[in-house]
Motif scaffolding. Structure first.
Motif, PDB file in Angstrom:
ATOM      1  N   GLU A  61       0.817  -1.214   0.000  1.00  0.00           N
ATOM      2  CA  GLU A  61       0.000   0.000   0.000  1.00  0.00           C
ATOM      3  C   GLU A  61       0.856   1.272   0.000  1.00  0.00           C
ATOM      4  O   GLU A  61       0.700   2.117  -0.885  1.00  0.00           O
ATOM      5  N   LEU A  65       1.711   4.014  -3.098  1.00  0.00           N
ATOM      6  CA  LEU A  65       1.602   5.471  -2.968  1.00  0.00           C
ATOM      7  C   LEU A  65       2.860   6.155  -3.495  1.00  0.00           C
ATOM      8  O   LEU A  65       2.780   7.122  -4.265  1.00  0.00           O
ATOM      9  N   ALA A  69       3.165   8.367  -6.888  1.00  0.00           N
ATOM     10  CA  ALA A  69       3.693   9.736  -6.841  1.00  0.00           C
ATOM     11  C   ALA A  69       4.793   9.911  -7.883  1.00  0.00           C
ATOM     12  O   ALA A  69       4.867  10.954  -8.550  1.00  0.00           O
ATOM     13  N   ALA A 138      -6.804   3.809  -3.601  1.00  0.00           N
ATOM     14  CA  ALA A 138      -6.701   5.159  -3.027  1.00  0.00           C
ATOM     15  C   ALA A 138      -5.267   5.665  -3.099  1.00  0.00           C
ATOM     16  O   ALA A 138      -5.027   6.846  -3.380  1.00  0.00           O
ATOM     17  N   ALA A 139      -4.301   4.781  -2.868  1.00  0.00           N
ATOM     18  CA  ALA A 139      -2.892   5.179  -2.954  1.00  0.00           C
ATOM     19  C   ALA A 139      -2.521   5.593  -4.372  1.00  0.00           C
ATOM     20  O   ALA A 139      -1.768   6.554  -4.572  1.00  0.00           O
ATOM     21  N   ALA A 141      -4.601   6.887  -6.628  1.00  0.00           N
ATOM     22  CA  ALA A 141      -5.248   8.178  -6.887  1.00  0.00           C
ATOM     23  C   ALA A 141      -4.533   9.319  -6.173  1.00  0.00           C
ATOM     24  O   ALA A 141      -4.257  10.368  -6.775  1.00  0.00           O
ATOM     25  N   ILE A 142      -4.217   9.130  -4.914  1.00  0.00           N
ATOM     26  CA  ILE A 142      -3.544  10.188  -4.146  1.00  0.00           C
ATOM     27  C   ILE A 142      -2.134  10.421  -4.670  1.00  0.00           C
ATOM     28  O   ILE A 142      -1.688  11.554  -4.814  1.00  0.00           O
ATOM     29  N   GLY A 143      -1.433   9.328  -4.954  1.00  0.00           N
ATOM     30  CA  GLY A 143      -0.053   9.460  -5.439  1.00  0.00           C
ATOM     31  C   GLY A 143       0.049  10.174  -6.772  1.00  0.00           C
ATOM     32  O   GLY A 143       0.930  10.998  -6.981  1.00  0.00           O
ATOM     33  N   ALA A 145      -2.142  12.333  -7.949  1.00  0.00           N
ATOM     34  CA  ALA A 145      -2.579  13.724  -7.785  1.00  0.00           C
ATOM     35  C   ALA A 145      -1.607  14.560  -6.969  1.00  0.00           C
ATOM     36  O   ALA A 145      -1.595  15.788  -7.090  1.00  0.00           O
ATOM     37  N   LEU A 146      -0.800  13.925  -6.139  1.00  0.00           N
ATOM     38  CA  LEU A 146       0.091  14.650  -5.226  1.00  0.00           C
ATOM     39  C   LEU A 146       1.025  15.643  -5.917  1.00  0.00           C
ATOM     40  O   LEU A 146       1.121  16.797  -5.475  1.00  0.00           O
ATOM     41  N   PHE A 149      -0.749  18.808  -6.804  1.00  0.00           N
ATOM     42  CA  PHE A 149      -1.056  19.623  -5.627  1.00  0.00           C
ATOM     43  C   PHE A 149       0.163  20.435  -5.192  1.00  0.00           C
ATOM     44  O   PHE A 149       0.040  21.552  -4.719  1.00  0.00           O
TER      45      PHE A 149
END
Length: 158
Positions: A61, A65, A69, A138-139, A141-143, A145-146, A149
């Motif tokens: 997980e 991430l 990223a 989720a990892a 998607a967040i990675g 998008a990070l 951001f």
């Protein structure tokens, strides 16, 4: 694990991930000039995840991430260099990291729950695989998008 064997595993993983990213890029009909960036994003991100899990023993997980990223950073690099949207590279680069085995195991466990003789171990296994699938997605998607951001923030209105 022997460092030379580890290098072989990571290079082989990068090759197959690049092939998957290229296949999805063709399915999504990306412009030809962006195909190389999609392939690199897929290869680098998945190979980095494999490197982290094999060498440092990081669970899948958080390794996902970090790999996602890296895909996001590579996507931003190629987006600026080739003047294309970063999502072209990020989506094709992130798809090889989708947890198909965990999702399959979760669905198979849920189907096995229909058996009247199913034990609580079947339920526990299905729930664990389902949660791991959700965390990995989720990892990703967040990675991805990070980096946007961090680097693409709008200037405040004064």
């Amino acid at each position: 694990m022997n460092p030379l064997d580890l290098l072989g595993v990571v290079v082989q993983d990068a090759f197959w991930s690049a092939l998957a990213a290229a296949g999805f890029a063709m399915v999504f009909n990306v412009p030809r000039r962006t195909l190389f960036g999609c392939v690199v994003a897929g290869a680098v991100g998945h190979a980095f995840r494999t490197f982290l899990t094999k060498t440092m023993g990081i669970p899948i997980e958080p390794a996902t991430l970090m790999g996602a990223a890296l895909v996001g950073f590579v996507a931003m690099f190629f987006a600026r260099r080739l003047r294309a949207p970063a999502s072209v590279f990020a989506i094709c680069g992130g798809i090889p990291m989708v947890p198909g085995l965990f999702a399959y195991s979760a669905m198979l466990g849920l189907i096995r729950l229909a058996d009247p003789n199913a034990t609580s171990e079947v339920l526990l296994s299905a729930v664990v695989n389902l949660v791991r699938t959700g965390l990995i997605l989720a990892a990703i998607a967040i990675g991805i998008a990070l980096p946007s951001f961090i680097f693409r923030r709008e200037k405040p209105v004064v």
